[in-house]
Design a protein around this motif. Structure first.
Motif, PDB file in Angstrom:
ATOM      1  N   SER A  35       0.823  -1.215   0.000  1.00 22.59           N
ATOM      2  CA  SER A  35       0.000   0.000   0.000  1.00 22.59           C
ATOM      3  C   SER A  35       0.855   1.262   0.000  1.00 22.59           C
ATOM      4  O   SER A  35       0.384   2.335  -0.379  1.00 22.59           O
ATOM      5  CB  SER A  35      -0.948   0.010   1.203  1.00 22.59           C
ATOM      6  OG  SER A  35      -0.252   0.221   2.414  1.00 22.59           O
ATOM      7  N   VAL A  36       2.113   1.155   0.436  1.00 22.39           N
ATOM      8  CA  VAL A  36       3.034   2.293   0.330  1.00 22.39           C
ATOM      9  C   VAL A  36       3.151   2.712  -1.131  1.00 22.39           C
ATOM     10  O   VAL A  36       3.056   3.898  -1.472  1.00 22.39           O
ATOM     11  CB  VAL A  36       4.429   1.935   0.893  1.00 22.39           C
ATOM     12  CG1 VAL A  36       5.447   3.020   0.546  1.00 22.39           C
ATOM     13  CG2 VAL A  36       4.362   1.757   2.408  1.00 22.39           C
ATOM     14  N   LEU A  37       3.333   1.715  -2.017  1.00 24.52           N
ATOM     15  CA  LEU A  37       3.480   2.012  -3.446  1.00 24.52           C
ATOM     16  C   LEU A  37       2.157   2.483  -4.042  1.00 24.52           C
ATOM     17  O   LEU A  37       2.134   3.352  -4.911  1.00 24.52           O
ATOM     18  CB  LEU A  37       3.983   0.772  -4.176  1.00 24.52           C
ATOM     19  CG  LEU A  37       5.328   0.214  -3.697  1.00 24.52           C
ATOM     20  CD1 LEU A  37       5.689  -1.049  -4.458  1.00 24.52           C
ATOM     21  CD2 LEU A  37       6.431   1.249  -3.847  1.00 24.52           C
ATOM     22  N   GLY A  38       1.042   1.908  -3.571  1.00 24.57           N
ATOM     23  CA  GLY A  38      -0.259   2.331  -4.077  1.00 24.57           C
ATOM     24  C   GLY A  38      -0.583   3.752  -3.691  1.00 24.57           C
ATOM     25  O   GLY A  38      -0.986   4.568  -4.535  1.00 24.57           O
ATOM     26  N   ALA A  39      -0.416   4.069  -2.407  1.00 28.56           N
ATOM     27  CA  ALA A  39      -0.674   5.435  -1.946  1.00 28.56           C
ATOM     28  C   ALA A  39       0.290   6.415  -2.616  1.00 28.56           C
ATOM     29  O   ALA A  39      -0.077   7.553  -2.932  1.00 28.56           O
ATOM     30  CB  ALA A  39      -0.542   5.512  -0.430  1.00 28.56           C
ATOM     31  N   ALA A  40       1.528   5.957  -2.862  1.00 30.91           N
ATOM     32  CA  ALA A  40       2.512   6.817  -3.527  1.00 30.91           C
ATOM     33  C   ALA A  40       2.085   7.140  -4.958  1.00 30.91           C
ATOM     34  O   ALA A  40       2.335   8.245  -5.453  1.00 30.91           O
ATOM     35  CB  ALA A  40       3.884   6.148  -3.527  1.00 30.91           C
ATOM     36  N   SER A  41       1.447   6.192  -5.632  1.00 29.11           N
ATOM     37  CA  SER A  41       0.964   6.447  -6.994  1.00 29.11           C
ATOM     38  C   SER A  41      -0.092   7.547  -6.999  1.00 29.11           C
ATOM     39  O   SER A  41      -0.074   8.450  -7.849  1.00 29.11           O
ATOM     40  CB  SER A  41       0.385   5.163  -7.595  1.00 29.11           C
ATOM     41  OG  SER A  41       1.392   4.199  -7.790  1.00 29.11           O
ATOM     42  N   PHE A  42      -1.021   7.491  -6.044  1.00 30.37           N
ATOM     43  CA  PHE A  42      -2.038   8.543  -5.940  1.00 30.37           C
ATOM     44  C   PHE A  42      -1.406   9.874  -5.533  1.00 30.37           C
ATOM     45  O   PHE A  42      -1.766  10.936  -6.055  1.00 30.37           O
ATOM     46  CB  PHE A  42      -3.119   8.137  -4.943  1.00 30.37           C
ATOM     47  CG  PHE A  42      -4.023   7.048  -5.438  1.00 30.37           C
ATOM     48  CD1 PHE A  42      -4.870   7.264  -6.516  1.00 30.37           C
ATOM     49  CD2 PHE A  42      -4.027   5.799  -4.841  1.00 30.37           C
ATOM     50  CE1 PHE A  42      -5.712   6.269  -6.990  1.00 30.37           C
ATOM     51  CE2 PHE A  42      -4.864   4.788  -5.304  1.00 30.37           C
ATOM     52  CZ  PHE A  42      -5.707   5.023  -6.379  1.00 30.37           C
ATOM     53  N   ALA A  43      -0.456   9.803  -4.588  1.00 33.45           N
ATOM     54  CA  ALA A  43       0.231  11.020  -4.160  1.00 33.45           C
ATOM     55  C   ALA A  43       1.010  11.639  -5.320  1.00 33.45           C
ATOM     56  O   ALA A  43       1.088  12.868  -5.446  1.00 33.45           O
ATOM     57  CB  ALA A  43       1.175  10.710  -2.997  1.00 33.45           C
ATOM     58  N   ASN A  44       1.577  10.788  -6.174  1.00 34.80           N
ATOM     59  CA  ASN A  44       2.305  11.282  -7.344  1.00 34.80           C
ATOM     60  C   ASN A  44       1.370  12.042  -8.280  1.00 34.80           C
ATOM     61  O   ASN A  44       1.733  13.100  -8.822  1.00 34.80           O
ATOM     62  CB  ASN A  44       2.948  10.106  -8.075  1.00 34.80           C
ATOM     63  CG  ASN A  44       3.852  10.559  -9.205  1.00 34.80           C
ATOM     64  OD1 ASN A  44       4.803  11.299  -9.004  1.00 34.80           O
ATOM     65  ND2 ASN A  44       3.533  10.127 -10.416  1.00 34.80           N
ATOM     66  N   ASN A  45       0.156  11.524  -8.475  1.00 35.49           N
ATOM     67  CA  ASN A  45      -0.825  12.231  -9.300  1.00 35.49           C
ATOM     68  C   ASN A  45      -1.169  13.598  -8.715  1.00 35.49           C
ATOM     69  O   ASN A  45      -1.283  14.590  -9.440  1.00 35.49           O
ATOM     70  CB  ASN A  45      -2.103  11.394  -9.424  1.00 35.49           C
ATOM     71  CG  ASN A  45      -2.002  10.360 -10.532  1.00 35.49           C
ATOM     72  OD1 ASN A  45      -1.008  10.299 -11.248  1.00 35.49           O
ATOM     73  ND2 ASN A  45      -3.019   9.534 -10.665  1.00 35.49           N
TER      74      ASN A  45
END
Length: 596
Positions: A503-513
């Motif tokens: 979920s670190v990578l998943g949340a990071a993807s949204f944060a990147n957007n």
């Protein structure tokens, strides 16, 4: 045959191996597992094989997704990157649900089977969307806009793969780690190596994906690539089923949320009571009574929660305390498990910046390579997504160096079985991610200048340093996060622990957007020019990379502060109790409390 309660452990001080595995595991028939016949590497290799095929499929699709969205679905750069990040975010957040279901209800083995079937359905639909006439992207060879039927089939297929990944990733990795017993010295060291070799197998899948599969997608067809991935996934599922007699299984333990609520409710109800300084006065089950896992030692942090284990009437018998409602009285182990989950929160949060940097490797880095010269010789052109092979190569090489050279040297220097602590490993990778963003900014600035001056594309192999460094960062931080979220959560929540890591990578993807949107609007408001134009030559990715470098540096300082104050899981020396045979034997067990 009458069964007796039996304590099993290391038979004598000479170090002979235990005959039985006593960590609450069972074999495929529901009996106590024999060490010689189950678990360890003989079981883990079957599990790593199916992980290879899953990563082959995932990266064969994910690394080329931006290319697919721009070239096949005709989306612009900003929309394509956002859609890729949304899919990546959903795919890496879904394991939170999958991990919960595995730990609480289905068990890890059953969850992997179900998830793999769903995954395979997604691959088959993606394949059929290229062979069924009504689902093909276009009527003719070239078209301005793809068919809606193809777009719908494509997104359904990809999100079926997201659901499959959601059950597959947290369950499979933790199921593999379950094959090694923490209380057995030899298997404990094997488990420390397991995460490194797991990542090596994973990287082998990634490497094959971004070379062979991506080449097939770009030069032969996505339909052919999908058919190959479907066959490989079906084959790996068969291999996984063949390994069934060799596995060790953990029974699901019910919802992990209820014991957490027990502790908070009990602590709040007794908030006015004094908490004893002597932890032995707090309520705990005996080793003989506690048969589902390991007992944890009381720690000094978050003392308020210790009140959940305070026995209100000290004059009562221990038996009466044991019968008291769990909403009023919790054990020290349950209190410590809640503390572990609270301790995870800041580590998870301060890992997001690293996740944002890692996200660039499969989105903007790939899009950069698409706009650069990828020729080797006169005729061969490297597919843009195949540039990610550099990350996989660097991970495989550096994982081997780390496991075979650095860890033995660091063990001698530090006395730590891991070489360095888990959080030190994670922090080291964050330093490399900072270096990767600085290199990325410098290279992109040079690419823009070169294109403007020479009116031709610069070689894509200028991107190699940033791919290499992000690969080294992954060796430290991604593998470290896998170890951390498996080791530092309650034993009954290990699938969910791996889901926290993902979920670190998943949340990071949204944060990147969000960062892309906010930085783009600020840039337009300040300078009147967007950082993310219609193509790379009208964009300013170098400034975005510099912003990420500044964010990573700030985050690293915060992570160091949190890591220095962190309290690792402390496991009591344990005597495991199990039902086996009718010969009773009592022996000692070595303390395996802390290896951080």
């Amino acid at each position: 045959m009458e069964h007796h309660r039996m304590i099993i452990g290391l038979k004598d001080s000479s170090g002979d191996q235990q005959k039985w595995v006593v960590d609450s595991s069972v074999d495929s028939k529901g009996n106590l597992p024999l060490r010689a016949r189950t678990g360890a590497w003989k079981a883990a290799l079957f599990i790593i094989a199916i992980e290879f095929s899953e990563r082959l499929s995932y990266f064969g699709l994910a690394t080329n997704l931006v290319v697919y969205l721009t070239l096949i679905l005709k989306q612009d750069l900003k929309t394509a990157v956002r859609n890729a990040n949304y899919w990546s975010g959903v795919t890496t957040l879904m394991p939170l649900l999958g991990g919960f279901v595995a730990d609480a209800y289905l068990g890890r083995y059953a969850t992997v089977l179900l998830a793999t079937i769903i995954y395979l359905m997604g691959l088959l639909l993606l394949t059929l969307s290229w062979f069924i006439p009504g689902l093909k992207p276009c009527h003719e060879e070239t078209c301005v806009e793809p068919r809606k039927a193809h777009v719908i089939a494509f997104f359904i297929a990809f999100y079926l793969i997201s659901i499959g990944t959601g059950g597959h990733k947290p369950s499979l990795e933790s199921f593999g780690a379950d094959q090694f017993e923490d209380g057995h010295p030899k298997e404990r060291k094997m488990k420390m190596s397991y995460f490194n070799w797991w990542s090596t197998g994973l990287c082998a899948g990634v490497l094959t994906a971004v070379t062979v599969i991506v080449y097939i997608e770009d030069n032969i067809g996505w339909g052919v690539a999908g058919a190959i991935l479907s066959v490989v996934m079906a084959t790996s599922l068969l291999i996984f089923l063949i390994g069934k007699p060799f596995y060790r299984y953990r029974k699901p333990s019910g919802s992990p949320l209820t014991p957490i609520l027990h502790v908070f409710v009990a602590a709040t109800a007794k908030r006015h009571l004094p908490c004893p300084n002597d932890s032995s006065l707090l309520h705990e089950l005996s080793r003989e009574e506690y048969t589902k896992g390991r007992l944890l030692s009381s720690t000094k942090n978050l003392k308020f929660l210790d009140k959940a284990a305070v026995i209100e009437d000290r004059g009562s018998e221990n038996g009466m305390a044991n019968k008291e409602s769990p909403w009023r009285l919790a054990t020290v182990t349950k209190v410590e498990e809640v503390k572990l989950l609270i301790n995870v929160i800041p580590i998870w949060f301060f890992s997001l910046a690293f996740g944002i940097c890692a996200t660039q490797g499969t989105t903007l880095f790939i899009k950069q390579s698409l706009a650069m010269d990828r020729h080797i010789g006169h005729s061969f052109v490297v597919p843009p997504a195949s540039m990610f092979a550099i990350v996989a190569f660097s991970m495989i090489i550096f994982l081997t160096i780390y496991e075979k050279l650095l860890v033995p040297l660091l063990r001698r220097a530090t006395g730590n079985d891991r070489g360095i602590s888990i959080l030190q490993r994670i922090g080291t990778g964050m330093v490399f991610s900072l270096i990767a963003m600085i290199i990325s900014a410098l290279v992109e600035r040079k690419r823009l200048d070169y294109t403007k001056q020479h009116h031709m594309a610069m070689s894509a192999f200028w991107l190699a340093p940033q791919f290499v460094v992000i690969g080294i960062a992954d060796v430290f931080t991604l593998v470290g996060l896998q170890e951390y979220f498996y080791d530092q959560v309650p034993d009954s929540m290990r699938s969910l622990g791996i889901a926290f890591y993902l979920s670190v990578l998943g949340a990071a993807s949204f944060a990147n957007n969000i960062l892309m949107t906010v930085s783009d609007r600020l840039a337009e408001a300040i300078s009147g020019k967007s950082w993310f134009g219609k193509d790379l030559n009208s964009s300013r990715l170098d400034r975005f990379y510099w912003m990420l470098a500044a964010l990573t540096a700030t985050n690293l300082c915060c992570f160091v502060i949190v890591a220095k104050r962190y309290t690792y899981k402390s496991v009591q020396p344990s005597l495991a109790v199990a039902d086996v045979g009718d010969d009773v034997e009592a022996v000692s067990v070595t303390d395996t409390s802390k290896f951080t």
